[in-house]
Design an enzyme around this catalytic site. Structure first.
Site: not given
Ligand code: FAD
Ligand code: NAI
Length: 475
Positions: A58, A190, A279, A282, A454
């Site tokens: 963000k 993706g 992407s 996950r 508004h």
């Molecule tokens: P995580 O945030 O993955 O945290 C897990 C933690 O556990 C990590 O710090 C890891 O190091 C630690 N850990 C793992 N195993 C161990 C262990 N054995 N011992 C000690 N520590 C350990 N979601 C949204 O809602 N809004 C968004 O805008 C958004 N944007 C995203 C953008 C990107 C690029 C990505 C990749 C994800 C985004 N997400 C977003 C998804 C969001 O980041 C995840 O859903 C969220 O972080 C999940 O939270 P969690 O606590 O389950 O796991």
């Molecule tokens: P995603 O599930 O959102 O999108 C993956 C895309 O890749 C799908 O459209 C799928 O059809 C495509 N795909 C899968 N395999 C493929 C292949 N072999 N070739 C071509 N296309 C393929 O997953 P993404 O973008 O990696 O994000 C992971 C997750 O992280 C999201 O699902 C979301 O839960 C979280 N996230 C949330 C955000 C938010 O809330 N704003 C921002 C970023 C991530």
């Protein structure tokens, strides 16, 4: 000597750190173990979300949006700019500062709530009388024991088979947030949430961006009308999105990355880019947890098996967030963390999966809650639909951002709101009203009768509610 706690939380992302804070608030002696390291090797709690997810993405979306506005929108406001430039290292440094503020904020919250924080990897050792022994391997080794353990170990980026991330040429979300200069050509595999958000960042900064998507439909989980509108806007901005492709061999050479693929018509093509972001979703992360030691059950995807209340197969062991079923969203992880802490305390923690909002932070933003029109059709529901375009909203005109609409779906008989879908400015904020409405089982008429300020974008939600009853006032 082992240290005894009431609750041990493994993982300090949004699921884990929030669970730990709530458990401590409820009077439990709580430990949270997290292994994430900052660039100096120190603790960086907050997980994927804070370090390589929600927060840094963000920050970069904001920087790149400012750049795009300065280059394209300011002139309309009579603001002239000469020699516009982007200093990518400075933009990345700002992002790193924002991340650090969040890491430090969580460490402060642990102190404030008297959560004992352990920096290192937590793994199960064995079940002991009345609980579990968990080892921490970090700067120092510790052994902790507790009756209740909450696992919140998150997820990792999925790699394409045979193409591991090197974070130099083939980037996961981690590398995608650290690209040191604007690539001339950027490829993404993706067109999901990360593909669109990260593709937007680098396109705004000047990269030629191509996204290859395997499915034939764009954003299949989004309401079709909204997805169509968003696709139109992204294409107009210059994002190239190829749907229905089959990705073949990926080669990394001196000049960058070459991706062989077959397009929707079946023609063999090659995409040559400087960097490639993969992407494609996950995978749940249980690496290093030593789940086998205690017999913690995982499913075929590697997710920890839980019931509707986040109970695992082991008494006293719970799991929340990305490591279990359900949407991989930070706020879903947090809600589960709070609910589990409350259940441990004998309370009735609850997560309503029907009202979890989704937001894609592109421009226009996309946000929704509840069912899409295609889902309603598929289950044969009788529904009414109303929509209102931002083009007819005074605040949107004043902002200079009139793309998109608010769309409301309501039960044909009871008028209960079943879904709200938004594409347009500040959709991420507007969706909160819809979530509240649905939590309170509001009807579209309820929203239509509420006074909205508004001029505000939120008037579009009221107008969409009026449109359900075919009586918009401003369109
Ligand atoms: P995580 O945030 O993955 O945290 C897990 C933690 O556990 C990590 O710090 C890891 O190091 C630690 N850990 C793992 N195993 C161990 C262990 N054995 N011992 C000690 N520590 C350990 N979601 C949204 O809602 N809004 C968004 O805008 C958004 N944007 C995203 C953008 C990107 C690029 C990505 C990749 C994800 C985004 N997400 C977003 C998804 C969001 O980041 C995840 O859903 C969220 O972080 C999940 O939270 P969690 O606590 O389950 O796991
Ligand atoms: P995603 O599930 O959102 O999108 C993956 C895309 O890749 C799908 O459209 C799928 O059809 C495509 N795909 C899968 N395999 C493929 C292949 N072999 N070739 C071509 N296309 C393929 O997953 P993404 O973008 O990696 O994000 C992971 C997750 O992280 C999201 O699902 C979301 O839960 C979280 N996230 C949330 C955000 C938010 O809330 N704003 C921002 C970023 C991530």
């Amino acid at each position: 000597m082992s240290k005894t706690f009431d609750v041990i939380v493994i993982g300090g992302g949004p699921g884990g750190y929030i669970a730990a804070i709530r458990a401590a608030q409820l009077g439990f002696n709580t430990a949270c173990i997290d292994e994430w390291k900052n660039s100096k090797g120190g603790p960086a709690p907050g997980g994927t979300c804070t370090n390589v997810g929600c927060i840094p993405s963000k920050a970069l979306l904001q920087s790149s949006e400012h750049f795009e506005h300065a280059g394209h929108a300011f002139a309309d406001h009579g603001i002239g700019l000469k020699d516009l430039s982007i200093d990518v290292p400075k933009m990345l440094a700002r992002k790193d500062t924002v991340v650090k503020q969040n890491n430090d904020g969580i460490l402060y919250l642990f102190k404030k709530n008297k959560v004992s924080f352990f920096h290192g990897r937590g793994s199960f050792v064995k079940a002991v009388d009345g609980g579990y022994e968990v080892q921490v391997a970090g700067a120092t080794a510790e052994t902790l024991v507790a009756k209740q353990v909450i696992v919140a170990t998150g997820s990792n980026a999925r790699a394409l088979p045979g193409t591991p991330f090197d974070e130099e040429n083939i980037l996961s979300n981690d590398g995608a947030l650290r690209v040191g200069a604007v690539p001339k050509k950027l490829g993404l595999i993706g067109s999901g949430v990360i593909g669109l958000e990260m593709g937007s960042v680098w396109r705004r900064l000047g990269a030629e961006v191509t996204i290859l998507e395997g499915l034939p439909t764009f954003l299949g989980a989004v309401d079709e009308q909204i997805a169509k509108e968003a696709h139109k806007a992204f294409t107009k901005q210059g994002l190239k999105i190829e749907l229905g492709v089959k990705v073949g061999e990926i080669k990394v050479g001196k000049k960058g990355v070459s991706v062989a693929f077959t397009n929707a018509k079946g023609d063999a093509q090659t995409l040559d880019v400087d960097k490639l972001i993969v992407s494609i979703g996950r995978v749940p992360n249980t690496v290093g947890l030593n789940a086998e030691a205690v017999g913690l059950a995982l499913d075929e995807r590697g997710a920890i098996v839980v019931d509707a209340e986040c109970r695992t197969n082991l008494p006293g062991v719970w799991a929340v967030g990305d490591v279990v079923r359900g949407p991989m969203l930070a706020h879903k992880a947090e809600e589960e963390g709070v609910a589990v802490a409350e259940r441990i305390a004998g309370q009735h923690g609850h997560v309503n999966f029907n009202t979890i909002p989704w937001v894609i932070y592109t421009s226009p933003e996309i946000a929704w809650v509840g069912e899409t029109e295609q889902q309603l059709k598929a289950r044969g529901a009788a529904y009414k639909s109303g929509s209102f375009p931002f083009m007819a909203n005074g605040r949107a005109r004043a902002l200079g951002d009139t793309t998109g609409m608010v769309k409301m779906l309501a039960d044909a008989k009871t008028d209960e709101i079943l879904g709200v879908h938004i594409v347009g400015p500040m959709a991420s904020e507007l969706i909160a009203e819809a979530v509240v409405a649905m939590e309170f089982k509001a009807s579209s008429e309820d929203i239509a009768r509420i006074c909205h300020a508004h001029p505000s974008l939120s008037e579009s939600t009221k107008e969409a509610a009026l449109a359900v009853d075919k009586r918009t006032l401003n369109f």
